[in-house]
Design a protein around this motif. Structure first.
Motif, PDB file in Angstrom:
ATOM      1  N   ASN A  58       7.000  93.491 108.849  1.00  0.00           N
ATOM      2  CA  ASN A  58       7.867  92.740 107.951  1.00  0.00           C
ATOM      3  C   ASN A  58       7.191  92.623 106.591  1.00  0.00           C
ATOM      4  O   ASN A  58       6.089  92.094 106.485  1.00  0.00           O
ATOM      5  N   ILE A  59       7.866  93.121 105.561  1.00  0.00           N
ATOM      6  CA  ILE A  59       7.348  93.045 104.201  1.00  0.00           C
ATOM      7  C   ILE A  59       8.299  92.168 103.399  1.00  0.00           C
ATOM      8  O   ILE A  59       9.480  92.481 103.279  1.00  0.00           O
ATOM      9  N   GLU A  60       7.769  91.054 102.892  1.00  0.00           N
ATOM     10  CA  GLU A  60       8.591  90.092 102.167  1.00  0.00           C
ATOM     11  C   GLU A  60       8.090  89.937 100.739  1.00  0.00           C
ATOM     12  O   GLU A  60       6.889  89.960 100.492  1.00  0.00           O
ATOM     13  N   SER A  61       9.017  89.738  99.817  1.00  0.00           N
ATOM     14  CA  SER A  61       8.697  89.432  98.434  1.00  0.00           C
ATOM     15  C   SER A  61       9.256  88.040  98.138  1.00  0.00           C
ATOM     16  O   SER A  61      10.427  87.761  98.405  1.00  0.00           O
ATOM     17  N   TRP A  62       8.407  87.177  97.596  1.00  0.00           N
ATOM     18  CA  TRP A  62       8.758  85.779  97.324  1.00  0.00           C
ATOM     19  C   TRP A  62       8.623  85.491  95.844  1.00  0.00           C
ATOM     20  O   TRP A  62       7.803  86.090  95.160  1.00  0.00           O
ATOM     21  N   GLU A  63       9.399  84.527  95.365  1.00  0.00           N
ATOM     22  CA  GLU A  63       9.296  84.163  93.947  1.00  0.00           C
ATOM     23  C   GLU A  63       7.958  83.496  93.634  1.00  0.00           C
ATOM     24  O   GLU A  63       7.494  83.534  92.497  1.00  0.00           O
ATOM     25  N   SER A  64       7.328  82.894  94.661  1.00  0.00           N
ATOM     26  CA  SER A  64       6.025  82.259  94.458  1.00  0.00           C
ATOM     27  C   SER A  64       5.340  82.046  95.802  1.00  0.00           C
ATOM     28  O   SER A  64       5.976  82.071  96.850  1.00  0.00           O
ATOM     29  N   GLU A  65       4.045  81.806  95.758  1.00  0.00           N
ATOM     30  CA  GLU A  65       3.310  81.494  96.973  1.00  0.00           C
ATOM     31  C   GLU A  65       3.816  80.182  97.573  1.00  0.00           C
ATOM     32  O   GLU A  65       3.905  80.027  98.785  1.00  0.00           O
ATOM     33  N   GLY A  66       4.164  79.231  96.722  1.00  0.00           N
ATOM     34  CA  GLY A  66       4.692  77.954  97.188  1.00  0.00           C
ATOM     35  C   GLY A  66       5.988  78.105  97.963  1.00  0.00           C
ATOM     36  O   GLY A  66       6.217  77.398  98.955  1.00  0.00           O
TER      37      GLY A  66
END
Length: 103
Positions: A58-66
Motif C-alpha cells: 500500500n502506497i499512500e500520499s498524504w497532505e501532511s504527516e499530521g
C-alpha cells in the motif's frame, strides 16, 4: 502536466500474510482497513497492490504527516481488529518518505 516539485508525505506499507492466511488477510484488509483509508481526511492518493503470494503493498500520499498520524490513530483505536490483523501476518513494514518526483 508534470509537477516535478511535489513534496508530499508518503507512507509505504508492506503486509505479508502467514502461510495459509492470504485470503483472511485480504478479506480483513478489504473489509476494515481499505474503507478507513479511502475515507481518511488528508489522503491525496492510495495505491493498493496484492502480489501473487498475497502480500499487500500500500502506497499512500498524504497532505501532511499530521493527517497520516490522525488516520493511524483512528485505525489503531480498534485494538481487537488490530490484534486479529497482526495475528495473520508473517511480517509488516511501514515506512515514510517524501516524494521527490512524480511522472
Amino acid at each position: 502536466e508534470r509537477n516535478n516539485n511535489v513534496m508530499g508525505y508518503i507512507r509505504v506499507s508492506i503486509m505479508s500474510p502467514k502461510e495459509g492466511k492470504e485470503l483472511e488477510v485480504r478479506g480483513l484488509f478489504e473489509k476494515n482497513i481499505a474503507p478507513a483509508i479511502a475515507s481518511a481526511v488528508g489522503l491525496e492518493s492510495s495505491d493498493v497492490n496484492v502480489t501473487e503470494s498475497g502480500t499487500i503493498v500500500n502506497i499512500e500520499s498524504w497532505e501532511s504527516e499530521g493527517a497520516w498520524e490522525s488516520h493511524r490513530d483512528n485505525v489503531t483505536a480498534d485494538a481487537e481488529m488490530v490484534a486479529e490483523f497482526q495475528g495473520l501476518l508473517a511480517s509488516f513494514s511501514d515506512e515514510s518518505g517524501t516524494s521527490l518526483f512524480t511522472a
